[in-house]
Motif scaffolding. Structure first.
Motif, short mmCIF file in Angstrom:
data_model
loop_
_atom_site.label_atom_id
_atom_site.label_comp_id
_atom_site.label_asym_id
_atom_site.label_seq_id
_atom_site.Cartn_x
_atom_site.Cartn_y
_atom_site.Cartn_z
N TYR A 87 0.79 -1.23 0.00
CA TYR A 87 0.00 0.00 0.00
C TYR A 87 0.82 1.29 0.00
N GLY A 88 2.13 1.19 0.15
CA GLY A 88 2.93 2.41 0.26
C GLY A 88 2.80 3.04 1.63
N LEU A 89 3.46 4.18 1.81
CA LEU A 89 3.43 4.86 3.11
C LEU A 89 2.06 5.46 3.40
N ALA A 90 1.50 6.18 2.46
CA ALA A 90 0.22 6.86 2.69
C ALA A 90 -0.92 5.86 2.87
N TRP B 94 10.56 -0.01 -3.33
CA TRP B 94 11.40 1.13 -3.73
C TRP B 94 10.63 2.11 -4.59
N PHE B 95 9.72 1.61 -5.42
CA PHE B 95 8.90 2.52 -6.23
C PHE B 95 7.99 3.36 -5.34
N TRP B 96 7.37 2.71 -4.35
CA TRP B 96 6.55 3.47 -3.39
C TRP B 96 7.39 4.53 -2.68
N ALA B 97 8.56 4.12 -2.22
CA ALA B 97 9.43 5.04 -1.47
C ALA B 97 9.82 6.24 -2.32
N ALA B 98 10.15 5.99 -3.58
CA ALA B 98 10.54 7.09 -4.47
C ALA B 98 9.38 8.04 -4.72
#
Length: 201
Positions: free
Chosen positions: A33-36, A112-116
């Protein structure tokens, strides 16, 4: 007392196990889900641990994300070390090894894509000492300059991570069978080898 309640009571006496369960759940949550989009209550439920333990051990959600990010950096550094243990890493071995690393766990690239997307330059890799060993090996075995070796490694990692983090691109290819993975690996290795040969001239 419920099973979950019993487990939570038991885990309260095993701090390291509790941390491990929460951290593993957090990795899965952030990858999906990513950070958000991540939810602390979902992480706690997955780990069968009281949500308050997350704040106690890791701080807020962003602090937990940063700890996962640091762990992902260390994991990548260890993989580069594993690939470069003999000090004479060929371009083909490096390309195949990096591809296999991402293919074995597509979640690495997805994270890594989420983080970027969500943290931008804050995701910049730091302290990856083994990267220097890989670059030195590329300079020696492929006859590359320091800058050419750096660009080759970045190109390789971009190709391999995007290949696993963006599986929807496979829809553009009529043949989406399991053999596609082997075909993709072969072509990335060949492409990077050709790039290295051109850069060494």
């Amino acid at each position: 007392m419920t099973t979950v309640g019993t487990e939570q009571q038991s885990l309260a006496w095993n701090t390291e196990l509790t941390k491990s369960l929460l951290f593993t759940a957090a990795v899965a949550e952030f990858t999906e889900y990513g950070l958000a989009g991540a939810r602390m209550d979902r992480i706690a439920a997955t780990a069968s641990v009281n949500k308050e333990r997350i704040y106690q051990y890791f701080g807020n959600k962003e602090a937990l994300f940063d700890k996962v990010l640091a762990a992902k950096q260390e994991q990548l550094d260890k993989e580069l070390y594993r690939l470069c243990t003999d000090g004479h890493l060929s371009v083909e071995e490096l390309a195949g090894g990096v591809f296999d690393f991402y293919a074995a766990d597509p979640g690495n690239a997805r994270f890594w894509f989420w983080a970027a997307l969500e943290k931008g330059s804050a995701t910049r890799l730091t302290g990856l000492e083994n990267t220097k060993a890989v670059l030195a090996s590329l300079q020696e075995t492929a006859g590359l300059s320091e800058n050419a070796a750096r660009e080759l490694l970045l190109t390789l990692m971009t190709l391999c991570s995007a290949s696993t983090a963006l599986p929807q691109l496979e829809a553009l290819i009529p043949d989406s069978s399991a053999s596609r993975v082997h075909s993709r690996r072969k072509h990335i290795v060949e492409a990077v080898t050709l790039l290295a040969a051109a850069a060494s001239q």
